[in-house]
Write a protein that holds these residues in place. Sequence first.
Motif, PDB file in Angstrom:
ATOM      1  N   VAL A  44       0.833  -1.203   0.000  1.00  0.00           N
ATOM      2  CA  VAL A  44       0.000   0.000   0.000  1.00  0.00           C
ATOM      3  C   VAL A  44       0.870   1.257   0.000  1.00  0.00           C
ATOM      4  CG1 VAL A  44      -1.712   1.329   1.315  1.00  0.00           C
ATOM      5  CG2 VAL A  44      -2.027  -1.138   0.980  1.00  0.00           C
ATOM      6  N   ALA A  45       1.957   1.257   0.771  1.00  0.00           N
ATOM      7  CA  ALA A  45       2.860   2.416   0.790  1.00  0.00           C
ATOM      8  C   ALA A  45       3.421   2.680  -0.609  1.00  0.00           C
ATOM      9  CB  ALA A  45       3.988   2.200   1.794  1.00  0.00           C
ATOM     10  N   HIS A  46       3.784   1.633  -1.316  1.00  0.00           N
ATOM     11  CA  HIS A  46       4.314   1.769  -2.674  1.00  0.00           C
ATOM     12  C   HIS A  46       3.253   2.368  -3.597  1.00  0.00           C
ATOM     13  CE1 HIS A  46       6.275   0.893  -6.465  1.00  0.00           C
ATOM     14  NE2 HIS A  46       5.266   0.102  -6.813  1.00  0.00           N
ATOM     15  N   LEU A  47       2.065   1.799  -3.578  1.00  0.00           N
ATOM     16  CA  LEU A  47       0.994   2.281  -4.459  1.00  0.00           C
ATOM     17  C   LEU A  47       0.574   3.708  -4.095  1.00  0.00           C
ATOM     18  CD1 LEU A  47      -1.063  -1.029  -4.666  1.00  0.00           C
ATOM     19  CD2 LEU A  47       0.351  -0.008  -6.482  1.00  0.00           C
ATOM     20  N   TYR A  48       0.488   3.973  -2.814  1.00  0.00           N
ATOM     21  CA  TYR A  48       0.124   5.313  -2.348  1.00  0.00           C
ATOM     22  C   TYR A  48       1.173   6.333  -2.803  1.00  0.00           C
ATOM     23  CZ  TYR A  48      -1.724   8.889   0.826  1.00  0.00           C
ATOM     24  OH  TYR A  48      -2.281  10.030   1.343  1.00  0.00           O
ATOM     25  N   GLY A  49       2.434   5.941  -2.710  1.00  0.00           N
ATOM     26  CA  GLY A  49       3.527   6.811  -3.145  1.00  0.00           C
ATOM     27  C   GLY A  49       3.476   7.112  -4.636  1.00  0.00           C
ATOM     28  N   LEU A  50       2.840   6.231  -5.405  1.00  0.00           N
ATOM     29  CA  LEU A  50       2.668   6.454  -6.846  1.00  0.00           C
ATOM     30  C   LEU A  50       1.410   7.265  -7.143  1.00  0.00           C
ATOM     31  CD1 LEU A  50       3.663   2.907  -8.167  1.00  0.00           C
ATOM     32  CD2 LEU A  50       4.973   5.033  -8.415  1.00  0.00           C
ATOM     33  N   GLY A  51       0.704   7.685  -6.095  1.00  0.00           N
ATOM     34  CA  GLY A  51      -0.482   8.515  -6.276  1.00  0.00           C
ATOM     35  C   GLY A  51      -1.804   7.779  -6.313  1.00  0.00           C
ATOM     36  N   HIS A  52      -1.787   6.479  -6.098  1.00  0.00           N
ATOM     37  CA  HIS A  52      -3.029   5.699  -6.130  1.00  0.00           C
ATOM     38  C   HIS A  52      -3.831   5.929  -4.846  1.00  0.00           C
ATOM     39  CE1 HIS A  52      -2.033   3.498  -9.782  1.00  0.00           C
ATOM     40  NE2 HIS A  52      -0.794   3.430  -9.306  1.00  0.00           N
ATOM     41  N   ARG A  53      -5.135   6.189  -5.019  1.00  0.00           N
ATOM     42  CA  ARG A  53      -6.017   6.407  -3.877  1.00  0.00           C
ATOM     43  C   ARG A  53      -7.233   5.489  -3.925  1.00  0.00           C
ATOM     44  NH1 ARG A  53      -1.849   8.396  -3.174  1.00  0.00           N
ATOM     45  NH2 ARG A  53      -1.351  10.483  -2.416  1.00  0.00           N
ATOM     46  N   ARG A  81      -4.060   5.529   6.021  1.00  0.00           N
ATOM     47  CA  ARG A  81      -3.937   6.654   5.092  1.00  0.00           C
ATOM     48  C   ARG A  81      -5.286   7.325   4.824  1.00  0.00           C
ATOM     49  NH1 ARG A  81      -0.344   2.854   4.535  1.00  0.00           N
ATOM     50  NH2 ARG A  81       1.788   3.401   4.005  1.00  0.00           N
ATOM     51  N   GLY A  82      -6.306   6.938   5.588  1.00  0.00           N
ATOM     52  CA  GLY A  82      -7.632   7.524   5.419  1.00  0.00           C
ATOM     53  C   GLY A  82      -8.367   7.022   4.190  1.00  0.00           C
ATOM     54  N   LEU A  83      -7.987   5.846   3.689  1.00  0.00           N
ATOM     55  CA  LEU A  83      -8.605   5.281   2.493  1.00  0.00           C
ATOM     56  C   LEU A  83      -9.435   4.048   2.838  1.00  0.00           C
ATOM     57  CD1 LEU A  83      -5.506   5.422   0.107  1.00  0.00           C
ATOM     58  CD2 LEU A  83      -7.345   7.102   0.313  1.00  0.00           C
ATOM     59  N   VAL A  84     -10.329   3.694   1.933  1.00  0.00           N
ATOM     60  CA  VAL A  84     -11.147   2.487   2.058  1.00  0.00           C
ATOM     61  C   VAL A  84     -11.008   1.716   0.751  1.00  0.00           C
ATOM     62  CG1 VAL A  84     -13.495   1.614   2.337  1.00  0.00           C
ATOM     63  CG2 VAL A  84     -12.778   3.650   3.591  1.00  0.00           C
ATOM     64  N   ALA A  85     -10.939   0.402   0.832  1.00  0.00           N
ATOM     65  CA  ALA A  85     -10.821  -0.425  -0.367  1.00  0.00           C
ATOM     66  C   ALA A  85     -12.051  -0.264  -1.251  1.00  0.00           C
ATOM     67  CB  ALA A  85     -10.653  -1.893   0.026  1.00  0.00           C
ATOM     68  N   VAL A  86     -11.823  -0.295  -2.553  1.00  0.00           N
ATOM     69  CA  VAL A  86     -12.913  -0.269  -3.521  1.00  0.00           C
ATOM     70  C   VAL A  86     -12.920  -1.605  -4.245  1.00  0.00           C
ATOM     71  CG1 VAL A  86     -12.783   2.234  -3.827  1.00  0.00           C
ATOM     72  CG2 VAL A  86     -11.493   0.743  -5.367  1.00  0.00           C
ATOM     73  N   GLY A  87     -13.984  -1.890  -4.940  1.00  0.00           N
ATOM     74  CA  GLY A  87     -14.051  -3.108  -5.742  1.00  0.00           C
ATOM     75  C   GLY A  87     -13.291  -2.919  -7.041  1.00  0.00           C
ATOM     76  N   LEU A  88     -12.914  -3.994  -7.655  1.00  0.00           N
ATOM     77  CA  LEU A  88     -12.162  -3.932  -8.908  1.00  0.00           C
ATOM     78  C   LEU A  88     -12.947  -3.177  -9.974  1.00  0.00           C
ATOM     79  CD1 LEU A  88      -9.586  -4.706 -10.324  1.00  0.00           C
ATOM     80  CD2 LEU A  88     -10.575  -6.912 -10.857  1.00  0.00           C
ATOM     81  N   GLY A  89     -14.250  -3.340 -10.005  1.00  0.00           N
ATOM     82  CA  GLY A  89     -15.081  -2.656 -10.989  1.00  0.00           C
ATOM     83  C   GLY A  89     -15.572  -1.293 -10.536  1.00  0.00           C
ATOM     84  N   GLU A  90     -15.017  -0.775  -9.458  1.00  0.00           N
ATOM     85  CA  GLU A  90     -15.468   0.505  -8.910  1.00  0.00           C
ATOM     86  C   GLU A  90     -14.441   1.620  -9.105  1.00  0.00           C
ATOM     87  OE1 GLU A  90     -16.305  -0.420  -4.818  1.00  0.00           O
ATOM     88  OE2 GLU A  90     -18.041  -1.642  -5.339  1.00  0.00           O
ATOM     89  N   GLY A  91     -13.759   1.584 -10.231  1.00  0.00           N
ATOM     90  CA  GLY A  91     -12.808   2.642 -10.545  1.00  0.00           C
ATOM     91  C   GLY A  91     -11.462   2.509  -9.877  1.00  0.00           C
ATOM     92  N   ALA A  92     -11.090   1.319  -9.483  1.00  0.00           N
ATOM     93  CA  ALA A  92      -9.781   1.107  -8.858  1.00  0.00           C
ATOM     94  C   ALA A  92      -8.680   1.487  -9.841  1.00  0.00           C
ATOM     95  CB  ALA A  92      -9.631  -0.347  -8.427  1.00  0.00           C
ATOM     96  N   THR A  93      -7.647   2.138  -9.332  1.00  0.00           N
ATOM     97  CA  THR A  93      -6.477   2.454 -10.158  1.00  0.00           C
ATOM     98  C   THR A  93      -5.306   1.538  -9.816  1.00  0.00           C
ATOM     99  OG1 THR A  93      -5.626   4.121  -8.615  1.00  0.00           O
ATOM    100  CG2 THR A  93      -7.156   4.882 -10.354  1.00  0.00           C
TER     101      THR A  93
END
Length: 188
Positions: A44-53, A81-93
Amino acid sequence: LGSAMPTLLLDSDIPVVVASFGVAEDPRLGVIDHDDPAAMEEVVAHLYGLGHRRLAFVSHHLREQSGERRRLGFEKALAKRGLVAVGLGEGATAVAAHNDMLAISTIDRLERQGLRVPDDISVVGFDDIPLAAHRRMNLTTVHSDAVEMGSRAVALVLEASRGSRHVAHREILGARLVVRGTTGRAPN
C-alpha cells in the motif's frame, strides 16, 4: 485450514511444523509464517507513493488464512492513510492480489477489457513465483521465500526430534516488495 492432522501427529509425540498456517492454537506446534500485514503495508505504501487512492484487493473465495490476513493487512494499511478499499469494478487504479497467479489472471482480465497495465491500472501480486519475473509478466510482487520457509521448518523438526520434544516455536519471516513493471503512477 481446519485439518486435524497436526493434532493427531502431536498427540503421537511427533514434532510438527506448519508453514503459512497462521494462528497456532496448540503451543506444541511449530509455525513458520510471513508477516503478511507488514508486507501489505509495504504494498500500500508503494501504491500510495505512486499517487493511487482507489485500491482494490482481489482474492479467491477459498477459506485460506493467508488470504484473510493479507486482506486485513491491506485494509489496515489503507485506513492508516484515510482510504477504504474499492471493488475492482469501482474505478480502482491499483489492485493487490492475494497471490501471483491471481494477479496474472487479473492482468489478463483487465487487458481483455481494454485496460493497460500499468498505464491505466497497477497490479501487485504476492509470492514472487518464477513466472512473476518472466519478461512478459514483469510482475511487481511481494517476495516470500518458500525455500527458506521449508529449510527452517526442516531444521526445527530435526532439532526437536533430536531432543525428543515438540517444536513449540513460532517464527515470522520478513517479506519484501519487488518492484517490476506492473506498477506505475496513478492515472490523472
